[in-house]
Design a protein around this motif. Structure first.
Motif, PDB file in Angstrom:
ATOM      1  N   ALA A 145       0.837  -1.206   0.000  1.00 24.17           N
ATOM      2  CA  ALA A 145       0.000   0.000   0.000  1.00 24.17           C
ATOM      3  C   ALA A 145       0.869   1.253   0.000  1.00 24.17           C
ATOM      4  CB  ALA A 145      -0.937  -0.004   1.205  1.00 24.17           C
ATOM      5  N   ALA A 146       1.980   1.213   0.741  1.00 18.18           N
ATOM      6  CA  ALA A 146       2.902   2.352   0.772  1.00 18.18           C
ATOM      7  C   ALA A 146       3.546   2.557  -0.594  1.00 18.18           C
ATOM      8  CB  ALA A 146       3.970   2.126   1.836  1.00 18.18           C
ATOM      9  N   ILE A 147       3.889   1.466  -1.255  1.00 16.07           N
ATOM     10  CA  ILE A 147       4.482   1.554  -2.593  1.00 16.07           C
ATOM     11  C   ILE A 147       3.484   2.159  -3.576  1.00 16.07           C
ATOM     12  CG2 ILE A 147       5.346   0.198  -4.545  1.00 16.07           C
ATOM     13  CD1 ILE A 147       6.560  -1.734  -2.495  1.00 16.07           C
ATOM     14  N   TYR A 148       2.216   1.733  -3.480  1.00 10.26           N
ATOM     15  CA  TYR A 148       1.181   2.316  -4.330  1.00 10.26           C
ATOM     16  C   TYR A 148       1.061   3.820  -4.057  1.00 10.26           C
ATOM     17  CZ  TYR A 148      -0.262  -2.627  -4.567  1.00 10.26           C
ATOM     18  OH  TYR A 148      -0.284  -3.992  -4.730  1.00 10.26           O
ATOM     19  N   GLY A 149       1.174   4.185  -2.783  1.00 15.95           N
ATOM     20  CA  GLY A 149       1.078   5.589  -2.406  1.00 15.95           C
ATOM     21  C   GLY A 149       2.218   6.421  -2.965  1.00 15.95           C
ATOM     22  N   VAL A 150       3.421   5.845  -2.949  1.00 13.86           N
ATOM     23  CA  VAL A 150       4.590   6.551  -3.489  1.00 13.86           C
ATOM     24  C   VAL A 150       4.400   6.802  -4.983  1.00 13.86           C
ATOM     25  CG1 VAL A 150       7.055   6.361  -4.007  1.00 13.86           C
ATOM     26  CG2 VAL A 150       6.204   5.702  -1.758  1.00 13.86           C
ATOM     27  N   LEU A 151       3.936   5.787  -5.707  1.00 11.95           N
ATOM     28  CA  LEU A 151       3.709   5.976  -7.148  1.00 11.95           C
ATOM     29  C   LEU A 151       2.628   7.015  -7.388  1.00 11.95           C
ATOM     30  CD1 LEU A 151       4.233   5.302 -10.065  1.00 11.95           C
ATOM     31  CD2 LEU A 151       2.658   3.360  -9.870  1.00 11.95           C
ATOM     32  N   SER A 152       1.599   7.006  -6.570  1.00 10.07           N
ATOM     33  CA  SER A 152       0.522   7.991  -6.705  1.00 10.07           C
ATOM     34  C   SER A 152       1.057   9.411  -6.549  1.00 10.07           C
ATOM     35  CB  SER A 152      -0.571   7.719  -5.666  1.00 10.07           C
ATOM     36  OG  SER A 152      -1.584   8.683  -5.730  1.00 10.07           O
ATOM     37  N   VAL A 153       1.936   9.604  -5.561  1.00  9.00           N
ATOM     38  CA  VAL A 153       2.539  10.921  -5.334  1.00  9.00           C
ATOM     39  C   VAL A 153       3.401  11.317  -6.525  1.00  9.00           C
ATOM     40  CG1 VAL A 153       4.230  12.175  -3.930  1.00  9.00           C
ATOM     41  CG2 VAL A 153       2.468  10.794  -2.830  1.00  9.00           C
ATOM     42  N   LEU A 154       4.177  10.366  -7.048  1.00 11.15           N
ATOM     43  CA  LEU A 154       5.021  10.646  -8.205  1.00 11.15           C
ATOM     44  C   LEU A 154       4.192  11.058  -9.421  1.00 11.15           C
ATOM     45  CD1 LEU A 154       7.741   7.841  -8.050  1.00 11.15           C
ATOM     46  CD2 LEU A 154       8.143  10.299  -8.028  1.00 11.15           C
ATOM     47  N   PRO A 202      -0.798   5.390 -17.098  1.00 11.16           N
ATOM     48  CA  PRO A 202      -1.931   4.789 -17.827  1.00 11.16           C
ATOM     49  C   PRO A 202      -3.264   4.962 -17.110  1.00 11.16           C
ATOM     50  CG  PRO A 202      -0.070   3.275 -17.719  1.00 11.16           C
ATOM     51  CD  PRO A 202       0.226   4.395 -16.772  1.00 11.16           C
ATOM     52  N   ILE A 203      -3.237   5.057 -15.777  1.00 11.93           N
ATOM     53  CA  ILE A 203      -4.479   5.235 -15.017  1.00 11.93           C
ATOM     54  C   ILE A 203      -4.281   6.339 -13.982  1.00 11.93           C
ATOM     55  CG2 ILE A 203      -5.191   2.824 -15.339  1.00 11.93           C
ATOM     56  CD1 ILE A 203      -4.289   2.266 -12.490  1.00 11.93           C
ATOM     57  N   PRO A 204      -5.350   7.022 -13.561  1.00 14.10           N
ATOM     58  CA  PRO A 204      -5.257   8.092 -12.563  1.00 14.10           C
ATOM     59  C   PRO A 204      -4.787   7.555 -11.213  1.00 14.10           C
ATOM     60  CG  PRO A 204      -7.354   8.183 -13.727  1.00 14.10           C
ATOM     61  CD  PRO A 204      -6.718   6.879 -14.091  1.00 14.10           C
ATOM     62  N   PRO A 205      -4.110   8.396 -10.425  1.00 16.23           N
ATOM     63  CA  PRO A 205      -3.581   7.968  -9.120  1.00 16.23           C
ATOM     64  C   PRO A 205      -4.645   7.402  -8.179  1.00 16.23           C
ATOM     65  CG  PRO A 205      -2.708  10.106  -9.720  1.00 16.23           C
ATOM     66  CD  PRO A 205      -3.758   9.784 -10.729  1.00 16.23           C
ATOM     67  N   LYS A 206      -5.827   8.031  -8.123  1.00 12.34           N
ATOM     68  CA  LYS A 206      -6.875   7.563  -7.218  1.00 12.34           C
ATOM     69  C   LYS A 206      -7.367   6.174  -7.610  1.00 12.34           C
ATOM     70  CE  LYS A 206      -8.733  12.014  -5.661  1.00 12.34           C
ATOM     71  NZ  LYS A 206      -9.937  12.877  -5.594  1.00 12.34           N
ATOM     72  N   VAL A 207      -7.493   5.947  -8.913  1.00 12.53           N
ATOM     73  CA  VAL A 207      -7.912   4.631  -9.397  1.00 12.53           C
ATOM     74  C   VAL A 207      -6.845   3.596  -9.059  1.00 12.53           C
ATOM     75  CG1 VAL A 207      -8.500   3.262 -11.436  1.00 12.53           C
ATOM     76  CG2 VAL A 207      -9.296   5.628 -11.243  1.00 12.53           C
ATOM     77  N   LEU A 208      -5.587   3.970  -9.248  1.00  9.42           N
ATOM     78  CA  LEU A 208      -4.467   3.074  -8.947  1.00  9.42           C
ATOM     79  C   LEU A 208      -4.515   2.627  -7.490  1.00  9.42           C
ATOM     80  CD1 LEU A 208      -0.803   3.528 -10.058  1.00  9.42           C
ATOM     81  CD2 LEU A 208      -1.306   3.141  -7.661  1.00  9.42           C
ATOM     82  N   LEU A 209      -4.670   3.602  -6.597  1.00  7.21           N
ATOM     83  CA  LEU A 209      -4.726   3.281  -5.166  1.00  7.21           C
ATOM     84  C   LEU A 209      -5.930   2.407  -4.831  1.00  7.21           C
ATOM     85  CD1 LEU A 209      -3.759   6.703  -3.526  1.00  7.21           C
ATOM     86  CD2 LEU A 209      -2.438   4.592  -3.439  1.00  7.21           C
ATOM     87  N   GLY A 210      -7.086   2.800  -5.328  1.00  5.29           N
ATOM     88  CA  GLY A 210      -8.315   2.073  -5.006  1.00  5.29           C
ATOM     89  C   GLY A 210      -8.296   0.637  -5.485  1.00  5.29           C
ATOM     90  N   VAL A 211      -7.889   0.420  -6.725  1.00  7.99           N
ATOM     91  CA  VAL A 211      -7.916  -0.913  -7.330  1.00  7.99           C
ATOM     92  C   VAL A 211      -6.929  -1.857  -6.648  1.00  7.99           C
ATOM     93  CG1 VAL A 211      -7.401  -2.242  -9.415  1.00  7.99           C
ATOM     94  CG2 VAL A 211      -8.761  -0.150  -9.572  1.00  7.99           C
TER      95      VAL A 211
END
Length: 291
Positions: free
Chosen positions: A111-120, A130-139
């Motif tokens: 989850a932390a790794i997903y969060g780091v990518l979302s911030v980037l 390819p997909i929005p950060p919020k979608v990435l985190l949620g999925v």
């Protein structure tokens, strides 16, 4: 340490026959767990936990709060594993608890790794993802959470079956489903991460100090994926097969990858490299809410 076979699994001649109400007739691990490994893991994860807690406060990286949670779960897992090693390796409860905590912990690291990518993505530009950060985190967080619950249920069923010398196939199949979906899901994430880093390479790598951090992020992500693949291979073979019944594989492909990823994030903490990015990500989110 010597060992001996059993019609339904592994028993250790240096331990008395199990007679507790919560004991299995065999050692479910398939070996006597190493007390030294368990203690080393507790010490290492404790040190990493203290450092991560300090770094989160210092760099105000609340999106990494799941890492301390992961470390606490790892600590609990290895504490129960140490109890198995020193007090009662036949205990079903301690086996199930150590498995529950050690299997659940990497989900919070992921989850932390997903969060780091979302911030980037929020910082560098959504056009590179390819997909929005919020979608990435949620999925991906939802997928990990659900599949971890499935794995825990399967592991509990295996423990219950082994304690009664019954066929653990149903539990194994449930555990397999959870692991297969998790492996596929994380592989998709690796592809998305690769696409983002490839498209944003010129922007990211031109920034001072970012190269080492990106290499560390990718390395930590691959280590977590390696650990998940090992768990799948282990369960696919079976609870009495070679991978499951040899602790060297557990040490090298379960403990070492997660410990390596945790320490890597201590050394290359995202807060040191993404301080501005985190602030801008929050601002961007606030603007979206207002809009």
């Amino acid at each position: 340490m010597s060992a001996q076979g059993h019609a339904n699994g592994y028993v250790d001649p240096n331990w008395p026959d199990p007679n507790g109400s919560q004991d299995a007739p065999v050692i479910i691990y398939g070996y006597l767990p190493s007390f030294a490994l368990a203690v080393f893991a507790v010490l290492l994860f404790t040190l990493s936990l203290v450092l991560h807690a300090y770094q989160i406060i210092r760099y105000r990286t609340i999106y990494l709060a799941t890492i301390p949670i992961a470390l606490i779960l790892e600590l609990l897992g290895y504490i129960f594993r140490s109890l198995s090693a020193r007090q009662d390796p036949y205990s079903v409860i301690w086996f199930v608890l150590q498995y529950f905590f050690i299997v659940t912990a990497p989900v919070f690291l992921s989850a932390a790794i997903y969060g780091v990518l979302s911030v980037l993505v929020n910082k560098v530009g959504r056009q590179y993802s390819p997909i929005p950060p919020k979608v990435l985190l949620g999925v991906f967080i939802s997928s990990d959470a659900v599949m971890t619950v499935v794995q825990i249920c399967g592991a509990a069923m295996i423990g219950a079956a082994e304690s009664k010398t019954k066929d653990p196939t149903t539990g194994k199949n449930i555990l397999m489903i959870g692991l297969i979906v998790q492996v596929v899901s994380f592989f998709v994430f690796l592809i998305l991460l690769g696409i983002f880093l490839s498209k944003s390479k010129k922007v990211l790598w031109d920034q001072q100090g970012k190269k080492a951090f990106i290499v560390a992020l990718v390395s930590a992500t691959v280590l977590v994926y390696l650990r998940t693949c090992f768990r799948l291979a282990e369960v696919a073979q079976g609870v009495k097969a070679y991978l499951f019944t040899h602790e060297d594989f557990f040490a090298c492909l379960e403990f070492a990858p997660i410990a390596g990823a945790m320490v890597m994030f201590n050394i290359f903490h995202p807060g040191r490299f993404l301080r501005k990015e985190a602030g801008e990500a929050i601002e961007a989110t606030s603007e979206e809410v207002k809009g």
